[in-house]
Design an enzyme around this catalytic site. Structure first.
Site, PDB file in Angstrom:
ATOM      1  N   ASP A  25       0.810  -1.172  -0.009  1.00  0.00           N
ATOM      2  CA  ASP A  25       0.061  -0.044  -0.148  1.00  0.00           C
ATOM      3  C   ASP A  25       0.724   1.219   0.102  1.00  0.00           C
ATOM      4  O   ASP A  25       0.428   2.081  -0.666  1.00  0.00           O
ATOM      5  CB  ASP A  25      -1.107  -0.022   0.968  1.00  0.00           C
ATOM      6  CG  ASP A  25      -0.646  -0.304   2.486  1.00  0.00           C
ATOM      7  OD1 ASP A  25       0.775  -0.538   2.871  1.00  0.00           O
ATOM      8  OD2 ASP A  25      -1.264  -0.095   3.530  1.00  0.00           O
ATOM      9  N   SER A  56     -13.021   1.686  28.151  1.00  0.00           N
ATOM     10  CA  SER A  56     -13.372   0.472  27.125  1.00  0.00           C
ATOM     11  C   SER A  56     -14.012  -0.742  28.107  1.00  0.00           C
ATOM     12  O   SER A  56     -13.966  -1.054  29.177  1.00  0.00           O
ATOM     13  CB  SER A  56     -12.110  -0.129  26.790  1.00  0.00           C
ATOM     14  OG  SER A  56     -12.001  -1.357  26.090  1.00  0.00           O
ATOM     15  N   ALA A 108      -4.076  -9.685  16.270  1.00  0.00           N
ATOM     16  CA  ALA A 108      -4.232 -10.868  15.138  1.00  0.00           C
ATOM     17  C   ALA A 108      -4.066 -10.664  13.950  1.00  0.00           C
ATOM     18  O   ALA A 108      -4.464 -11.308  13.065  1.00  0.00           O
ATOM     19  CB  ALA A 108      -5.969 -11.404  15.501  1.00  0.00           C
ATOM     20  N   LEU A 110      -5.734  -8.272  12.189  1.00  0.00           N
ATOM     21  CA  LEU A 110      -7.004  -8.139  11.421  1.00  0.00           C
ATOM     22  C   LEU A 110      -7.245  -6.487  11.650  1.00  0.00           C
ATOM     23  O   LEU A 110      -8.405  -6.129  11.430  1.00  0.00           O
ATOM     24  CB  LEU A 110      -8.098  -9.001  12.184  1.00  0.00           C
ATOM     25  CG  LEU A 110      -7.879 -10.597  11.962  1.00  0.00           C
ATOM     26  CD1 LEU A 110      -8.792 -11.405  13.104  1.00  0.00           C
ATOM     27  CD2 LEU A 110      -7.669 -11.034  10.733  1.00  0.00           C
ATOM     28  N   SER A 112      -7.625  -4.212  14.274  1.00  0.00           N
ATOM     29  CA  SER A 112      -8.262  -3.841  15.520  1.00  0.00           C
ATOM     30  C   SER A 112      -7.897  -2.392  15.542  1.00  0.00           C
ATOM     31  O   SER A 112      -8.740  -1.439  15.904  1.00  0.00           O
ATOM     32  CB  SER A 112      -8.031  -4.548  16.403  1.00  0.00           C
ATOM     33  OG  SER A 112      -6.612  -4.541  16.943  1.00  0.00           O
ATOM     34  N   SER A 113      -6.557  -1.832  15.062  1.00  0.00           N
ATOM     35  CA  SER A 113      -6.303  -0.371  15.544  1.00  0.00           C
ATOM     36  C   SER A 113      -7.100   0.469  14.320  1.00  0.00           C
ATOM     37  O   SER A 113      -7.499   1.522  14.692  1.00  0.00           O
ATOM     38  CB  SER A 113      -4.817  -0.309  15.321  1.00  0.00           C
ATOM     39  OG  SER A 113      -4.274  -0.888  14.493  1.00  0.00           O
ATOM     40  N   GLU A 145      -2.474   7.729  12.880  1.00  0.00           N
ATOM     41  CA  GLU A 145      -1.393   6.305  13.259  1.00  0.00           C
ATOM     42  C   GLU A 145      -0.039   6.832  12.889  1.00  0.00           C
ATOM     43  O   GLU A 145       1.058   6.343  13.563  1.00  0.00           O
ATOM     44  CB  GLU A 145      -2.106   5.191  12.622  1.00  0.00           C
ATOM     45  CG  GLU A 145      -1.292   3.908  13.023  1.00  0.00           C
ATOM     46  CD  GLU A 145      -1.974   2.661  12.791  1.00  0.00           C
ATOM     47  OE1 GLU A 145      -3.310   2.603  12.489  1.00  0.00           O
ATOM     48  OE2 GLU A 145      -1.270   1.603  12.874  1.00  0.00           O
ATOM     49  N   ASP A 157      -5.578  -0.328   5.606  1.00  0.00           N
ATOM     50  CA  ASP A 157      -6.328  -0.916   6.472  1.00  0.00           C
ATOM     51  C   ASP A 157      -7.545   0.171   6.813  1.00  0.00           C
ATOM     52  O   ASP A 157      -8.746   0.018   7.048  1.00  0.00           O
ATOM     53  CB  ASP A 157      -5.614  -1.100   7.897  1.00  0.00           C
ATOM     54  CG  ASP A 157      -4.663  -2.165   7.829  1.00  0.00           C
ATOM     55  OD1 ASP A 157      -4.694  -2.972   6.718  1.00  0.00           O
ATOM     56  OD2 ASP A 157      -3.770  -1.992   8.762  1.00  0.00           O
TER      57      ASP A 157
HETATM   58  C1  GLA Z   1      -0.100  -3.243   8.258  1.00  0.00           C
HETATM   59  C2  GLA Z   1      -0.394  -1.854   7.810  1.00  0.00           C
HETATM   60  C3  GLA Z   1      -0.835  -1.698   6.325  1.00  0.00           C
HETATM   61  C4  GLA Z   1      -0.258  -2.483   5.338  1.00  0.00           C
HETATM   62  C5  GLA Z   1      -0.080  -3.895   6.141  1.00  0.00           C
HETATM   63  C6  GLA Z   1       0.801  -4.910   5.197  1.00  0.00           C
HETATM   64  O1  GLA Z   1      -1.396  -3.854   8.540  1.00  0.00           O
HETATM   65  O2  GLA Z   1      -1.241  -1.234   8.523  1.00  0.00           O
HETATM   66  O3  GLA Z   1      -0.803  -0.257   6.062  1.00  0.00           O
HETATM   67  O4  GLA Z   1       1.017  -2.278   5.066  1.00  0.00           O
HETATM   68  O5  GLA Z   1       0.380  -3.890   7.327  1.00  0.00           O
HETATM   69  O6  GLA Z   1       0.126  -5.033   3.761  1.00  0.00           O
END
Ligand code: GLA
Length: 369
Positions: A25, A56, A108, A110, A112-113, A145, A157
Site C-alpha cells: 500500500d 473500554s 491478530a 485483523l 483492530s487499530s 497512526e 486498513d
Molecule cells: C499493516 C499496515 C498496512 C499494510 C499491511 C501490510 O496492516 O497497517 O498499511 O501495510 O500491514 O500489507
C-alpha cells in the site's frame, strides 16, 4: 456513571482480512481486502470542558482521562493513542466522553487499530458535522497512526474499514484511493476463507515494518523512480546492481505482489479459484522469503493447510505473527482445522483460533441524537 450510557453518537467500524496485496500500500500498489463482521463500536458524548475521558468495555477498571491541550504526537501511552490521535488530526476543540467496545481480536493481524481509529473518526465527523468524505477520513486516520502513534502504516486498513461493502472485496488503488467492488461470494462455490489466528502477537510499532518500508523507499530513490508501482520486473532485474540485496528482494516482493493482485481480481471474476489459490500461496512465499515478515507459526498454518487440500494459503497483514488465511472447500474446513491444530501441538506452539468471515460493511453511524 450514567452519563456514559447517553451518547450523542454511536459509530462502528470493522476489522479486515486482506485476500492479497501485502506490504504494497505504501508503494502505491493495489490491495484486495474485505471488512470482517467483527466491529469496534464507539459511543461519543460531548462535554462542556476540554477533558477527554475514555473507557473500554474490555477494560472495565480503567478510565483514561486527559485534556485536549495535552495531546502530544509521538508521546507514550497504550491503545488510547489511536483514539487521541484521531481527535488530534480532526482538530476537535471540545471535550468528550468516549466508550469503546472493541470486538475485533487484538494483535491478530485483523486491523483492530484501524477499526478503532475509523469508528472514532466516523463518530466525530457526525458529531461535529465536519463533512469529511471517506477518502479524507482514511487519510486523516492514517495520519493519526503515522504521526501520533508513530506507526508508519500505509493506507489499506483505514480505507477498507471505512469504504467496504457487504458481499464484496475492495480493490483499492493506493495511489489515488480509487475503489472497485469485486463480488466475493465463496459459499456459492462451496468454498470459505478460513482465518487462522496463530495467537502470536505482533507489535508493528516496533522496527520490522518500518525497516522494510525504508528498504523499499531507498530502492525507489536509487532507481530514480516515483514508486515501485512504476517498476517493471525486467527493469528491476537489469538494475539489480544499483541496490543492496535486501533492497532488491524487498522491491521484488512489491513488484510481483502488485501484479498478483491484478491477476487475482481477474481470477475472482472468472471464478477460477484454483488459480486464485495459487496466487495466494505465491504471495505467502514472497512474504516469507523476499519480504521476510512471516514466522514459524504462520508458516506452519500455511504449510499444513496446503498439505491437506487448501487451494491456497498465506499470512495476512503486517506479519511477525497474527493471522493466516486458507482458501478451503467448506466440506474440508473442519478437517483442515484439526490438522493445523495438531501440527501446532506437535510444534509446541500456542493453540490457534479459527474462524471465517463474510465480507461485511464498512464504518457507519449506528445512532445519532
Ligand atoms: C499493516 C499496515 C498496512 C499494510 C499491511 C501490510 O496492516 O497497517 O498499511 O501495510 O500491514 O500489507
Amino acid at each position: 456513571m450514567s452519563e456514559w450510557l447517553q451518547p450523542d453518537v454511536i459509530a462502528s467500524a470493522p476489522g479486515r482480512v486482506n485476500i492479497i496485496g501485502e506490504h504494497i500500500d505504501f508503494s502505491q500498489g493495489f490491495v484486495l481486502p474485505f471488512a470482517i463482521a467483527d466491529r469496534t463500536v464507539v459511543k461519543l458524548r460531548r462535554r462542556d470542558d476540554l477533558v477527554i475521558r475514555i473507557r473500554s468495555i474490555q477494560r472495565p477498571n480503567e478510565v483514561i482521562t486527559t485534556d485536549l491541550s495535552a495531546l502530544t504526537p509521538g508521546g507514550t501511552g497504550d491503545w488510547e493513542r489511536y483514539v487521541l490521535g484521531v481527535i488530534w488530526t480532526l482538530k476537535i476543540q471540545q471535550g468528550l466522553d468516549i466508550e469503546i467496545d472493541g470486538q475485533v481480536p487484538l494483535g491478530a493481524g485483523l486491523s483492530s487499530s484501524a477499526a478503532l481509529e475509523c469508528a472514532v473518526a466516523t463518530g466525530l465527523n457526525q458529531l461535529f458535522s465536519l463533512g469529511l468524505s471517506k477518502k479524507e477520513l482514511a487519510l486523516l486516520t492514517q495520519k493519526a497512526e503515522n504521526d501520533y502513534v508513530g506507526m508508519p502504516c500505509g493506507i489499506m486498513d483505514q480505507s477498507v474499514s471505512l469504504m467496504a461493502e457487504p458481499g464484496s472485496a475492495l480493490l483499492l488503488d493506493c495511489r489515488d484511493l480509487a475503489t472497485t467492488l469485486v463480488p466475493f461470494d465463496l459459499a456459492a462455490s462451496d468454498l470459505e476463507l478460513l482465518v487462522i489466528d496463530t495467537r502470536v502477537h505482533h507489535t508493528l510499532v516496533d522496527g520490522g515494518y518500518a525497516e522494510r518500508r525504508n528498504d523499499c523507499e531507498s530502492a525507489v530513490a536509487k532507481l530514480g523512480i516515483t514508486s515501485l508501482r512504476d517498476l517493471p520486473l525486467a527493469q528491476l532485474n537489469e538494475q539489480k546492481a544499483l541496490l543492496t540485496h535486501k533492497e532488491f528482494i524487498r522491491a521484488r516482493h512489491a513488484v510481483n505482489e502488485i501484479a498478483r493482485v491484478l491477476d487475482a481480481v481477474e481470477q475472482l471474476k472468472a471464478r477460477d479459484f484454483l488459480a486464485l489459490g495459487a496466487l495466494i500461496t505465491a504471495s505467502h512465499i514472497s512474504l516469507r522469503d523476499d519480504y521476510d515478515v512471516s514466522c514459524p507459526e504462520l508458516n506452519c498454518a500455511v504449510d499444513t493447510a496446503l498439505a491437506h487440500g487448501a487451494l491456497g494459503a498465506r499470512m495476512i497483514g503486517g506479519g511477525f505473527g497474527g493471522s493466516a488465511i486458507a482458501l478451503v472447500s467448506q466440506s474440508k474446513s473442519a478437517e483442515i482445522q484439526q490438522h493445523i491444530a495438531a501440527a501446532f501441538v506437535a510444534a509446541k506452539f500456542t493453540e490457534p483460533r479459527f474462524f471465517t468471515s463474510l465480507p461485511s460493511d464498512g464504518a457507519r453511524i449506528d445512532s445519532a441524537n
